[in-house]
Design an enzyme around this catalytic site. Structure first.
Site, PDB file in Angstrom:
ATOM      1  N   GLU A 114      85.853  13.344   4.312  1.00 45.43           N
ATOM      2  CA  GLU A 114      85.014  13.126   3.128  1.00 45.43           C
ATOM      3  C   GLU A 114      84.797  14.411   2.348  1.00 45.43           C
ATOM      4  O   GLU A 114      84.814  15.506   2.916  1.00 45.43           O
ATOM      5  CB  GLU A 114      83.671  12.520   3.514  1.00 45.43           C
ATOM      6  CG  GLU A 114      82.759  13.435   4.271  1.00 45.43           C
ATOM      7  CD  GLU A 114      81.375  12.835   4.446  1.00 45.43           C
ATOM      8  OE1 GLU A 114      80.649  12.718   3.449  1.00 45.43           O
ATOM      9  OE2 GLU A 114      81.046  12.484   5.593  1.00 45.43           O
TER      10      GLU A 114
ATOM     11  N   ARG B 157      73.490  17.175  -2.170  1.00 43.94           N
ATOM     12  CA  ARG B 157      74.885  16.782  -2.391  1.00 43.94           C
ATOM     13  C   ARG B 157      75.012  15.496  -3.198  1.00 43.94           C
ATOM     14  O   ARG B 157      76.095  15.168  -3.675  1.00 43.94           O
ATOM     15  CB  ARG B 157      75.606  16.611  -1.050  1.00 43.94           C
ATOM     16  CG  ARG B 157      75.812  17.933  -0.319  1.00 43.94           C
ATOM     17  CD  ARG B 157      76.376  17.740   1.081  1.00 43.94           C
ATOM     18  NE  ARG B 157      77.672  17.096   1.072  1.00 43.94           N
ATOM     19  CZ  ARG B 157      78.141  16.356   2.064  1.00 43.94           C
ATOM     20  NH1 ARG B 157      77.408  16.149   3.151  1.00 43.94           N
ATOM     21  NH2 ARG B 157      79.335  15.822   1.989  1.00 43.94           N
TER      22      ARG B 157
ATOM     23  N   ARG C 198      80.988  10.508  -3.305  1.00 42.85           N
ATOM     24  CA  ARG C 198      81.967  11.106  -2.403  1.00 42.85           C
ATOM     25  C   ARG C 198      83.359  10.569  -2.709  1.00 42.85           C
ATOM     26  O   ARG C 198      83.531   9.488  -3.242  1.00 42.85           O
ATOM     27  CB  ARG C 198      81.676  10.756  -0.934  1.00 42.85           C
ATOM     28  CG  ARG C 198      80.327  11.137  -0.413  1.00 42.85           C
ATOM     29  CD  ARG C 198      80.233  12.613  -0.080  1.00 42.85           C
ATOM     30  NE  ARG C 198      78.987  12.920   0.594  1.00 42.85           N
ATOM     31  CZ  ARG C 198      77.826  13.117  -0.013  1.00 42.85           C
ATOM     32  NH1 ARG C 198      77.743  13.022  -1.322  1.00 42.85           N
ATOM     33  NH2 ARG C 198      76.744  13.398   0.679  1.00 42.85           N
TER      34      ARG C 198
ATOM     35  N   HIS D  24      76.977   6.330  -1.950  1.00 38.87           N
ATOM     36  CA  HIS D  24      76.880   6.833  -0.580  1.00 38.87           C
ATOM     37  C   HIS D  24      77.364   5.813   0.441  1.00 38.87           C
ATOM     38  O   HIS D  24      76.636   5.414   1.354  1.00 38.87           O
ATOM     39  CB  HIS D  24      75.457   7.308  -0.266  1.00 38.87           C
ATOM     40  CG  HIS D  24      75.421   8.328   0.826  1.00 38.87           C
ATOM     41  ND1 HIS D  24      75.061   8.017   2.109  1.00 38.87           N
ATOM     42  CD2 HIS D  24      75.720   9.647   0.826  1.00 38.87           C
ATOM     43  CE1 HIS D  24      75.133   9.106   2.852  1.00 38.87           C
ATOM     44  NE2 HIS D  24      75.532  10.113   2.101  1.00 38.87           N
TER      45      HIS D  24
END
Length: 116
Positions: free
Chosen positions: A72, A83, A87, A107
């Site tokens: 990831e 963050r 992703r 997420h």
């Protein structure tokens, strides 16, 4: 959509098609995701220490593969203090030449296969 599911199974080596995973063109992703994808292909350097770490696929949203297959990477989120939720998860034996990469903006709740 059946064609996309069959493509997903073939590209990622899935044991069967994964329902609900669509595709998205790299050019249609946020600029930050496009930048992250370029970094992945270049082998870094990555802005976060956890980038390139093993993604466990515990949510089972992606095709099931052996542990260590998926990695990831953070997609920066403007204004986020951490963050953030975005992703890119890539699978394959060669990190700079992944078999398939997936984008999630939420997420890991949902993914889209990134089309070249």
């Amino acid at each position: 959509m059946v064609v996309g599911l069959v493509l997903l199974a073939n590209v990622a080596g899935a044991k069967g098609p994964v329902e609900g995973v669509g595709t998205v063109a790299l050019a249609a992703l946020p600029l930050e995701a496009q930048r992250t994808q370029r970094l992945i292909r270049a082998g870094g350097p990555f802005p976060y220490a956890k980038d390139g770490g093993v993604f466990g696929n515990f949510e089972r949203q992606l095709p099931q593969r052996e542990r260590g297959f998926y990695r990831e990477y953070t997609v920066e989120t403007p204004g986020a203090r951490d963050r953030g939720a975005r992703r890119i998860v890539c699978g394959g034996k060669q990190p700079v030449e992944p078999d398939a990469c997936y984008y999630t903006a939420d997420h890991y709740a949902s993914f889209k296969l990134i089309a070249p």
